[in-house]
Design an enzyme around this catalytic site. Structure first.
Site, short mmCIF file in Angstrom:
data_model
loop_
_atom_site.label_atom_id
_atom_site.label_comp_id
_atom_site.label_asym_id
_atom_site.label_seq_id
_atom_site.Cartn_x
_atom_site.Cartn_y
_atom_site.Cartn_z
CD GLU A 66 -2.36 1.41 2.79
OE1 GLU A 66 -2.62 2.51 3.51
OE2 GLU A 66 -2.61 0.08 3.41
CG HIS A 104 14.75 -5.58 3.33
ND1 HIS A 104 15.73 -5.96 4.39
CD2 HIS A 104 14.35 -6.99 3.00
CE1 HIS A 104 15.81 -7.21 4.77
NE2 HIS A 104 14.96 -7.83 3.80
CD GLU A 142 17.36 -9.73 1.16
OE1 GLU A 142 18.04 -10.10 1.41
OE2 GLU A 142 16.14 -9.64 1.99
#
Length: 127
Positions: A56, A74, A122
């Site tokens: 979101e 991350h 990542e």
């Protein structure tokens, strides 16, 4: 229970949507403006919200910047080939901040890219 979404606050929604859809290849799932609250919510992901966790993107219209803080780490994405994914992301204008290669103290091939607001993404190579 299951994870539904992760919310990230973004300064420029159009720039962030371009990154997540054009650079990372996600789909825009839905977008709603809330004029009385002066914010917009946009949901992006690789699958439907019914089946997958999504992101979101929250754009507060009157906020010009955010501090990322040091607690958030991350968002991780699985990729078939981290080296190829980095090359494709770079070609599309994305910023690679850690080249693909084995992680420290392990064999898993990973890489990191950064979105327009500085959030780390990542890439984890499958297999």
């Amino acid at each position: 229970m299951r994870i539904l979404h992760t919310m990230l606050r973004v300064v420029n929604l159009d720039r962030s949507l371009a990154f997540y859809t054009e650079v990372l290849g996600m789909r825009m799932l839905r977008r709603n403006d809330y004029p009385e609250g002066r914010f917009t919510l946009a949901f992006v992901g690789y699958g439907s919200e019914a089946d997958s966790a999504v992101i979101e993107l929250t754009h507060n219209w009157d906020t010009k910047s955010y501090e990322l803080g040091n607690a958030f780490g991350h968002v991780a994405l699985a990729v078939d080939d981290a080296y190829a994914a980095c090359a494709a992301i770079r070609e599309r204008g994305g910023k690679v901040v850690r080249e693909a290669g084995p992680m420290k103290h392990g064999n898993t091939v990973i890489s990191f890219v950064e979105d327009p607001d500085g959030y780390k993404i990542e890439l984890i190579q499958r297999g």
